[in-house]
Write a protein that holds these residues in place. Structure first.
Motif, PDB file in Angstrom:
ATOM      1  N   GLY A  62       0.825  -1.194   0.000  1.00 58.76           N
ATOM      2  CA  GLY A  62       0.000   0.000   0.000  1.00 58.76           C
ATOM      3  C   GLY A  62       0.866   1.253   0.000  1.00 58.76           C
ATOM      4  N   ILE A  63       0.465   2.236  -0.779  1.00 54.82           N
ATOM      5  CA  ILE A  63       1.241   3.476  -0.929  1.00 54.82           C
ATOM      6  C   ILE A  63       0.306   4.665  -0.763  1.00 54.82           C
ATOM      7  CG2 ILE A  63       2.674   4.872  -2.469  1.00 54.82           C
ATOM      8  CD1 ILE A  63       3.432   2.231  -3.883  1.00 54.82           C
ATOM      9  N   VAL A  64       0.731   5.625   0.039  1.00 51.26           N
ATOM     10  CA  VAL A  64      -0.009   6.873   0.230  1.00 51.26           C
ATOM     11  C   VAL A  64       0.879   8.010  -0.243  1.00 51.26           C
ATOM     12  CG1 VAL A  64      -1.085   8.434   1.890  1.00 51.26           C
ATOM     13  CG2 VAL A  64      -1.269   5.957   2.215  1.00 51.26           C
ATOM     14  N   GLU A  65       0.400   8.761  -1.228  1.00 50.30           N
ATOM     15  CA  GLU A  65       1.185   9.855  -1.793  1.00 50.30           C
ATOM     16  C   GLU A  65       0.456  11.182  -1.599  1.00 50.30           C
ATOM     17  OE1 GLU A  65       3.770   8.159  -5.441  1.00 50.30           O
ATOM     18  OE2 GLU A  65       1.618   8.196  -5.815  1.00 50.30           O
ATOM     19  N   VAL A  73      -3.288  10.487  -3.037  1.00 49.22           N
ATOM     20  CA  VAL A  73      -3.572   9.337  -3.898  1.00 49.22           C
ATOM     21  C   VAL A  73      -3.167   8.080  -3.143  1.00 49.22           C
ATOM     22  CG1 VAL A  73      -2.989   8.122  -6.034  1.00 49.22           C
ATOM     23  CG2 VAL A  73      -3.257  10.610  -6.046  1.00 49.22           C
ATOM     24  N   VAL A  74      -4.077   7.114  -3.102  1.00 49.55           N
ATOM     25  CA  VAL A  74      -3.791   5.820  -2.478  1.00 49.55           C
ATOM     26  C   VAL A  74      -3.602   4.780  -3.576  1.00 49.55           C
ATOM     27  CG1 VAL A  74      -4.792   3.914  -1.148  1.00 49.55           C
ATOM     28  CG2 VAL A  74      -4.926   6.256  -0.282  1.00 49.55           C
ATOM     29  N   ARG A  75      -2.511   4.021  -3.479  1.00 48.54           N
ATOM     30  CA  ARG A  75      -2.221   2.962  -4.441  1.00 48.54           C
ATOM     31  C   ARG A  75      -2.009   1.649  -3.697  1.00 48.54           C
ATOM     32  NH1 ARG A  75      -0.183   4.044  -9.461  1.00 48.54           N
ATOM     33  NH2 ARG A  75       1.043   2.135  -9.339  1.00 48.54           N
ATOM     34  N   VAL A  76      -2.372   0.566  -4.343  1.00 50.15           N
ATOM     35  CA  VAL A  76      -2.008  -0.765  -3.864  1.00 50.15           C
ATOM     36  C   VAL A  76      -1.388  -1.495  -5.042  1.00 50.15           C
ATOM     37  CG1 VAL A  76      -2.767  -2.949  -2.876  1.00 50.15           C
ATOM     38  CG2 VAL A  76      -3.873  -0.814  -2.171  1.00 50.15           C
ATOM     39  N   VAL A 132      -9.954   4.918   3.157  1.00 49.21           N
ATOM     40  CA  VAL A 132      -9.751   4.657   1.732  1.00 49.21           C
ATOM     41  C   VAL A 132      -8.751   3.520   1.535  1.00 49.21           C
ATOM     42  CG1 VAL A 132      -8.879   5.628  -0.430  1.00 49.21           C
ATOM     43  CG2 VAL A 132     -10.342   7.012   1.050  1.00 49.21           C
ATOM     44  N   LEU A 133      -7.682   3.517   2.307  1.00 54.33           N
ATOM     45  CA  LEU A 133      -6.698   2.443   2.197  1.00 54.33           C
ATOM     46  C   LEU A 133      -7.319   1.102   2.571  1.00 54.33           C
ATOM     47  CD1 LEU A 133      -3.787   1.574   1.658  1.00 54.33           C
ATOM     48  CD2 LEU A 133      -3.275   2.074   4.052  1.00 54.33           C
ATOM     49  N   GLY A 134      -8.156   1.093   3.612  1.00 50.70           N
ATOM     50  CA  GLY A 134      -8.823  -0.141   4.005  1.00 50.70           C
ATOM     51  C   GLY A 134      -9.703  -0.678   2.895  1.00 50.70           C
ATOM     52  N   LEU A 135     -10.460   0.209   2.229  1.00 51.92           N
ATOM     53  CA  LEU A 135     -11.301  -0.201   1.115  1.00 51.92           C
ATOM     54  C   LEU A 135     -10.457  -0.716  -0.045  1.00 51.92           C
ATOM     55  CD1 LEU A 135     -13.916   2.704   1.164  1.00 51.92           C
ATOM     56  CD2 LEU A 135     -14.350   0.315   1.716  1.00 51.92           C
TER      57      LEU A 135
END
Length: 217
Positions: A62-65, A73-76, A132-135
Motif C-alpha cells: 500500500g502506498i499513500v502519496e 492518492v492511495v495505491r495498492v 480509503v486504504l482499508g477499502l
C-alpha cells in the motif's frame, strides 16, 4: 461553464493547506492509525508505504502519496502480472468491477494489476486515508483470485459476477466490498478451500475442452 470552474479561472478558489502543513497533518493522521504501520519512504512526509499482510495479501504494498496541491492518492501495487493477451479483457473486467465499488481504482499498469484512486482530500474530505486504504486493500483481497482464474484458463466473461454474493463481494446492502472478516486477520480456511475448488474446476474444464478439440481434429 460550471460555476466552480469559472471561479477557479478568476483565481478565487480557496487555497488548500501549505505543503508543510499538509504533510504534517497527514503524518498526524497516519500516526493515529490503530490498524496500519506506515513507513515514510520519502523522508518529507509525502510518500508512505505499508505491507498488506494484515489484510491477508502480503504480496501487496500500500502506498499513500501526498501531492503538492494537498490532495492524496492511495495505491495498492499487487505485483500480479497480467498476460499481454489478457490485458484488454482484464481492463474491461476491472472497469466493470470498479463501477460497483464505493472507491473505484482497479486498473492495469505496465502489465500488472494495481489499485489506484483518484486524488482526494484526505484532510477535510468525507473519507480519511485509513478508510480509503482499508477499502483499497479489501478490494485487492476480494479480487486477487481473478488473475489466478484467468491464468487457469477461465474465459473473462465468466468472471463478470465474480464479486456477487457467494463470490466474496458485496451483499444486497452494498456496505462491504470483501468477505467479512476481522480486521487484521488472515483469510479463513473456507476462503482458501473455495478458491482452490474453483481453480481446480477451471483447470479440469480447460483440460476437457482441449481433449475435445484434439478428438475433433
Amino acid at each position: 461553464m460550471r460555476s466552480e470552474k469559472f471561479v477557479e479561472m478568476l483565481g478565487l478558489m480557496p487555497e488548500g493547506p501549505a505543503p508543510a502543513e499538509a504533510s504534517e497533518r497527514l503524518r498526524e493522521q497516519l500516526d493515529a492509525s490503530g490498524r496500519y504501520w506506515f513507513h515514510d519512504v520519502s523522508g518529507d512526509g509525502t510518500r508512505y508505504e505499508m505491507n498488506g499482510r494484515r489484510h491477508g495479501i502480503a504480496f501487496a504494498r500500500g502506498i499513500v502519496e501526498l501531492r503538492p496541491d494537498g490532495l492524496v492518492v492511495v495505491r495498492v501495487e499487487t505485483g500480479q502480472r497480467v498476460a499481454p493477451e489478457l490485458e484488454r479483457a482484464t481492463r474491461k473486467l476491472f472497469s466493470c468491477y470498479s463501477s460497483r465499488l464505493k472507491v473505484p481504482g482497479l486498473a492495469v499498469e505496465d502489465g500488472r494489476a494495481v489499485f489506484v484512486t483518484e486524488p482526494f482530500d484526505a484532510l477535510e474530505g468525507r473519507r480519511d486515508v485509513e478508510e480509503v486504504l482499508g477499502l483499497a486493500l479489501s478490494t485487492v483481497h476480494a479480487f486477487a483470485g481473478v488473475m489466478l482464474a484467468l491464468d487457469a484458463g477461465a474465459e473473462p466473461w465468466t468472471l463478470i459476477d465474480y464479486d456477487e454474493p457467494g463470490d466474496g463481494g458485496d451483499d444486497d446492502s452494498g456496505e462491504t466490498i470483501a468477505p467479512r472478516q476481522r480486521v487484521g486477520s488472515e483469510p479463513g480456511p473456507d476462503f482458501a478451500r473455495e478458491l482452490r475448488r474453483r481453480l481446480e474446476a477451471l483447470v479440469a474444464q480447460r483440460r476437457a475442452e482441449d481433449e475435445a478439440t484434439e478428438e475433433r481434429a
